[in-house]
Scaffold this active site. Structure first.
Site, short mmCIF file in Angstrom:
data_model
loop_
_atom_site.label_atom_id
_atom_site.label_comp_id
_atom_site.label_asym_id
_atom_site.label_seq_id
_atom_site.Cartn_x
_atom_site.Cartn_y
_atom_site.Cartn_z
N LYS A 127 1.45 4.36 -2.96
CA LYS A 127 1.47 5.80 -2.72
C LYS A 127 2.77 6.42 -3.23
CE LYS A 127 -1.58 5.38 1.29
NZ LYS A 127 -1.76 5.57 2.74
N ASP B 122 0.84 -1.20 0.00
CA ASP B 122 0.00 0.00 0.00
C ASP B 122 0.87 1.25 0.00
OD1 ASP B 122 -2.78 1.14 0.30
OD2 ASP B 122 -1.82 2.03 2.07
#
Length: 913
Positions: A773, A769
């Site tokens: 980003k 995750d």
């Protein structure tokens, strides 16, 4: 008041020259030759109270005697008082459609406090259509015209029985039966001939007005008031100019009105609408919207104070309420504005209705007979200052005309050649086509114009024939027909001279993804007209109406994923929607929400206070294409946004198509921007090339302004050197609490129980995750990297990566605490802390995700809870990085970030900042 039979000798029957001889013979058997051919001087139609005798004794075929002349001279001394003492009322067929409604009309007339009143009435609802149907049936030799005429008789007979009693009822029924018998004989003649002239049709069709006028006048007299009944064929003289137009002869009509009034003076007059006579005393009609025209003509003849048109709507709307449900009733319109709107199809008045009253500045008021509390719309001459209070007052309304085709005549040989336009429109005139709009480039290279679609084939053929030589010689390059068009007109006094109106109009159309095919704006400054695709017309109408009337920004929203984040967003919208509409003119409407299995659709907007119950009780099987089509093609709200609150890559794969279709996208879903680089670049290219917006602030920092900060730095010319940060609220919480003697597995368990982690904590601990980003920020900074280019230090022990369940993972995680405990001890020994970070190294064009050590005085070491922190090192902020810090996890924060993007979209679409 004696009722004048519809076969009164004050006018002649229609010319019979065009009818077959056998039909004329039949009519001669029905009507005496003296009636068919004699043109009498005048007809006596006097009030029974005034004359003191029974009107039934009046001889229809009495000749003019010397006594009559003496009586005429005596009565002519009663002059017609003109001016403000008169008010004119017009009641349409709906207003007098039933006995109850006729009684209601009588009550309105009686209660009107005007000194003098003239009331114009139409035939009862549907009666005029029934009368024309009789003619059509008789012409077609359809025997059912007899039963159809019986239905007309029964309708008026039952209405009279409801309203009248005694002698009044008997006299009306006697005259009604007489008229029906006469009509039956005339229809029989038409049946035999198989043909009816326009004059005969007008004569038959006008009976409905005679009957409704007599019924209304009888009821008014029942209340004890004196009331005269006027057959306007005795007064209104018109000259037919075409099949659907007549010109009133005001001089002759005024003379006849003076004479009529001298014989029938009364402060209350009920007059027939729709019907009139030619100068030869042949019955005719005022054609389309004739009753309104009758009222306007009467207003001019009486120089009345006001003409009130009673109908079944509250007034003139800013747009067709059948197409724009939030159209508003306009308080005032100028004559010219009403004229323009009616020309372009608005249900106001026929343009010719306005002409008679304009000369004397007589206001026309449109009122709703079924809602007397509504003030209605006043059409009058407005002073200039009344229209200079901003856009809302300058643009009054919008109207459309459908089923048009655009004809484009183009060629370099047209430029500077005198007579080209004359030749074009001469050819159009020759085929009898109606040109609705003309647009010509100043270079004279092309002329385009709109005509009804049913006429365009003949127009194109005429033009090709007329310009055959020019086309073959190349002086004209083409005569092109663009079918399936509609016209949208914006109307307002001084509109064209008010800065910003046209820009606002065209901007609203552009933002609704509407393509304009032609534009016309006249010097009169009363309208701006555009041609659009027919399928876009309603959407275009709602787009411009929304921009000028609903709010500065009205947005249709579709929410995908009403789970934790999506559900929280819906709750936030519920709390704030009314405030945004009131204070910021932002109107947000959720027209649909969908999960993976069920969806909820609404035409006007989901009630956000009960959306969960509605989804459960009224939800239907989820269908993504149907969902998007419903939200986007609602033809009510011009701006559409899809809010994707999922983490689903299959949903993200639709973004490009949605943006291409003019649908804005707002999302915290990272899959599109961190997926294949080619798809990301396609999205950004499409976004830059269109008016469609794509906002994704929530993909990196939940509710923190990370994306917008980065974009702001780049847009103002700064150069990004390095971005480093703690991007995971979950991992921030874990390492902020991983201190002292606490085991790593213990802190992970605590974070999971507090709701900070995903259902399977491996999704957070894997670092994927954070890597997504990082890749998003790298791409925003100009680096062309794939997700696979980012090295990731996973915190999931290798033996636990493939265990089947999250529960089993949590049970075994404690076995691997020692490694991280050792790293923590080593860091603490040097005065440092562990932090899981992502880094975008723009200078070296790479990114990393790893566990790093920072001194305790470093900003990254000062965090608490689940805060995120991001440091931007740029040319401007090289020595001291620009730092953004705040909560980075939780449904409230993430939903708030999505909400912020929605408001940012509203600002881009025109909401006040």
């Amino acid at each position: 008041m004696a009722f004048a039979s519809s076969l009164s000798p004050s006018y002649s029957l229609p010319n019979l020259s065009s009818m077959p001889m056998n039909s004329i013979t039949t009519l001669n058997k029905i009507y005496p030759s003296s009636l068919l051919h004699r043109r009498p001087i005048f007809r006596v139609c006097c009030n029974s109270q005034l004359q003191g005798r029974d009107s039934s004794n009046f001889n229809l075929f009495a000749s003019v005697t010397s006594a009559d002349v003496l009586l005429d001279e005596a009565v002519e001394q009663v002059r017609l008082p003109k001016g403000d003492t008169w008010s004119i009322h017009k009641f349409g067929g709906t207003c007098v459609g039933t006995s109850e409604r006729i009684q209601n009309v009588a009550s309105i007339v009686v209660k009107d406090e005007s000194e003098r009143k003239l009331v114009v009435v139409s035939a009862m609802s549907k009666v005029t259509d029934m009368m024309y149907d009789l003619i059509h049936k008789a012409q077609a030799r359809d025997d059912s015209y007899v039963t159809a005429l019986d239905a007309v008789l029964e309708k008026h007979k039952s209405t009279a029985i409801d309203l009248l009693k005694g002698d009044d009822l008997n006299k009306f029924l006697e005259r009604l039966h007489q008229d029906i018998n006469n009509l039956k004989a005339m229809l029989r003649a038409i049946y035999i001939a198989g043909h009816a002239t326009e004059s005969f049709s007008d004569f038959v069709a006008g009976h409905g007005e005679l009957w409704s006028a007599e019924l209304l006048s009888s009821i008014i007299r029942k209340s004890g008031l004196k009331c005269a009944c006027m057959d306007t064929r005795d007064v209104l003289i018109v000259n037919p100019t075409s099949s659907d137009q007549v010109d009133p002869d005001y001089v002759e009509s005024g003379r006849r009105l003076e004479k009529w009034y001298s014989q029938n003076s009364s402060d209350i007059i009920v007059a027939t609408g729709f019907i009139a006579s030619t100068p030869e005393n042949i019955p005719t009609t005022l054609k389309r919207d004739g009753s309104d025209f009758s009222a306007a003509i009467m207003g001019a003849l009486f120089k009345a104070r006001q003409v009130t048109i009673w109908t079944d709507v509250d007034g003139v709307y800013s747009a067709d309420p059948r197409k724009v449900s939030e159209a508003v009733v306009l308080n005032k319109l100028s004559y010219q504005e009403a004229w323009e709107m009616s020309y372009f199809g608005a249900n106001v008045l026929h343009p010719r209705t306005i002409i008679p009253v304009m000369k004397y500045d007589i206001p026309i008021v449109i009122r709703n007979i079924f809602n007397l509390s509504a003030p209605g719309t006043t059409i009058c001459r407005l002073a200039d200052f009344e229209n200079e209070d901003g856009l809302e007052f300058t643009v009054k309304g919008f109207a459309t005309i459908d089923n048009l085709a655009l004809v484009n005549v183009e060629g370099t040989g047209m430029a500077g050649v005198p007579g080209t336009s004359s030749a074009i429109f001469g050819a159009v005139k020759d085929v009898g086509a109606n040109v609705i709009m003309i647009s010509q480039a100043s270079s004279e290279h092309s002329v385009c114009f709109a005509v009804p679609e049913k006429e365009v084939k003949a127009v194109a053929a005429a033009l090709e024939s007329r310009f055959r030589q020019a086309l073959s010689a190349g002086r004209l390059s083409q005569i092109a027909v663009i079918p399936n068009c509609s016209i949208l007109a914006a109307v307002g006094q001084k509109m064209a001279s008010t800065p910003g109106v046209s820009a606002t109009l065209f901007s609203a159309l552009a933002k609704a993804n509407i393509n304009i095919r032609a534009i016309a704006q006249g010097c009169s400054e009363y309208n701006v007209t555009v041609v659009v695709k027919r399928e876009d017309c309603v959407k275009a109408l709602r787009a411009v109406h929304s921009r000028f009337y609903l709010s500065r920004t009205t947005i249709a929203m579709g929410i995908i994923g009403p789970g934790l984040i999506g559900g929280t967003l819906l709750d936030q919208l519920k709390e704030q929607a009314a405030v945004l509409k009131e204070n910021s003119n932002i109107d947000l409407r959720v027209l649909g929400l969908t999960g993976s299995k069920i969806m909820l659709l609404s035409d006007m907007g989901v009630d956000l206070s009960t959306w969960r119950d509605q989804l459960e009780e009224n939800g239907e099987k989820a269908d993504m294409e149907k969902f998007v089509r419903h939200v986007h093609n609602n033809h009510f709200i011009p701006n559409t946004v899809i809010v994707d609150c999922t983490a689903d890559s299959s949903i993200a794969s639709h973004y490009h198509d949605w943006l291409r279709r003019g649908i804005h996208v707002v999302t915290p879903n990272k899959k599109a921007n961190s997926g294949p680089l080619e798809l990301y670049l396609k999205l950004r290219t499409l976004q830059r090339q269109s008016y469609t917006h794509y906002f994704y602030e929530g993909t990196v920092g939940a509710g923190l302004p990370i994306i917008s900060t980065l974009q702001g730095l780049l847009e103002t010319g700064d150069k990004i050197l390095r971005i480093e940060g703690i991007f995971s609220g979950t991992l921030s919480y874990i390492f902020n609490n991983f201190e002292g003697a606490r085991a790593f597995s213990e802190v992970v368990k605590e974070a999971k129980e507090a709701g900070y982690t995903e259902p399977d904590p491996r999704d957070d601990l894997s670092g994927t995750d954070v890597a997504r980003k990082v890749i998003i920020l790298a791409r925003e900074s100009g680096l062309k990297l794939e997700l696979s280019d980012i090295p990731i230090q996973s915190l999931v022990p290798d033996p636990l990566k493939d265990v089947p369940s999250a529960e089993e993972f949590m049970e075994q995680l404690h076995k691997y605490d020692q490694d991280l405990a050792k790293q923590r001890q080593e860091a603490e020994a040097t005065g440092e802390v562990l932090r899981y970070v992502g880094v975008v190294d723009v200078v070296n064009q790479k990114g990393t995700v790893e566990l790093r050590r920072y001194k305790k005085e470093h900003p990254f070491a000062q965090l608490s809870g689940s805060d995120n922190i991001i440091a931007f090192s740029t040319q401007r902020y090289e020595k001291q990085p620009l730092i953004v810090r705040g909560p980075g996890a939780g449904a409230e924060v993430t939903a708030g970030g999505v909400f912020s993007d929605i408001l940012r979209l509203a600002s881009y679409l025109g909401a006040p900042s």
